[in-house]
Design a protein around this motif. Structure first.
Motif, short mmCIF file in Angstrom:
data_model
loop_
_atom_site.label_atom_id
_atom_site.label_comp_id
_atom_site.label_asym_id
_atom_site.label_seq_id
_atom_site.Cartn_x
_atom_site.Cartn_y
_atom_site.Cartn_z
N SER A 1 0.83 -1.20 0.00
CA SER A 1 0.00 0.00 0.00
C SER A 1 0.87 1.25 0.00
O SER A 1 0.63 2.20 -0.76
CB SER A 1 -0.93 -0.01 1.21
N PHE A 2 1.92 1.27 0.84
CA PHE A 2 2.84 2.40 0.89
C PHE A 2 3.54 2.60 -0.45
O PHE A 2 3.58 3.71 -0.98
CB PHE A 2 3.88 2.20 2.00
N ARG A 3 4.11 1.54 -1.01
CA ARG A 3 4.84 1.67 -2.28
C ARG A 3 3.93 2.15 -3.40
O ARG A 3 4.32 3.00 -4.21
CB ARG A 3 5.53 0.36 -2.63
N GLY A 4 2.70 1.64 -3.45
CA GLY A 4 1.75 2.11 -4.46
C GLY A 4 1.41 3.57 -4.25
O GLY A 4 1.32 4.34 -5.21
N ALA A 5 1.22 3.97 -3.00
CA ALA A 5 0.90 5.37 -2.70
C ALA A 5 2.04 6.28 -3.13
O ALA A 5 1.80 7.33 -3.74
CB ALA A 5 0.61 5.53 -1.21
N VAL A 6 3.26 5.88 -2.85
CA VAL A 6 4.40 6.72 -3.21
C VAL A 6 4.55 6.81 -4.73
O VAL A 6 4.85 7.88 -5.27
CB VAL A 6 5.70 6.23 -2.53
#
Length: 159
Positions: free
Chosen positions: A142-147
């Motif tokens: 989720s974090f990597r996609g958000a970034v």
């Protein structure tokens, strides 16, 4: 039903029973990334898809955040250091088993862009800790996609 969480300070990122740390790079400068995190709070749902709404409160000293699935947070900003760090503590939530939560976004110049490090520091019941530990990989995705989405958004809006 919302419940009060334990009040924690920034040192909780070092002492929390659960510390999840993720990092990624974006092409925008630290100042541009900081503004997106700290000053354009309402735009979070456009790049962090787990967030359905984010509203500044208390003249920017706090936030109200809603996540997919109905989880709600009422937060206090504990660090707003332009170009370096943005951190907030959750004061109230309806998340079952959650006792304390602090999130910190650290920004570091990396080449012509920025290294974004997100620390998710939490405490909760045994079941909460187990679920969060099992969900680590999903939270990282989720974090990597958000970034990635933030990077694309900033590239499209930054001259």
């Amino acid at each position: 039903m919302p419940h009060r969480l334990r009040t924690v300070g920034r040192e909780f990122t070092d002492s929390a029973p659960i510390r999840l740390v993720f990092a990624a790079e974006v092409s925008a400068s630290v100042d541009v990334v900081y503004r997106a995190l700290a000053e354009d709070v309402a735009s979070w749902p456009s790049w962090f898809t787990a967030v359905t709404s984010a509203t500044p409160t208390d003249a920017g000293a706090g936030r109200e955040v809603r996540l997919r699935g109905g989880v709600r947070f009422r937060e206090t900003i504990v660090a707003a250091e332009p170009g370096t760090c943005y951190a907030y503590r959750v004061d109230e939530s309806n998340a079952p088993g959650l006792r304390a939560l602090l999130e910190e976004w650290r920004l570091t110049p990396e080449g012509s862009g920025t290294r974004v490090q997100w620390t998710f520091a939490a405490d909760g019941t045994g079941l909460f800790r187990l679920v969060l530990s099992l969900g680590r990989a999903g939270l990282g995705r989720s974090f990597r996609g958000a970034v990635r989405r933030l990077d694309a958004r900033l590239a499209a809006t930054t001259p």
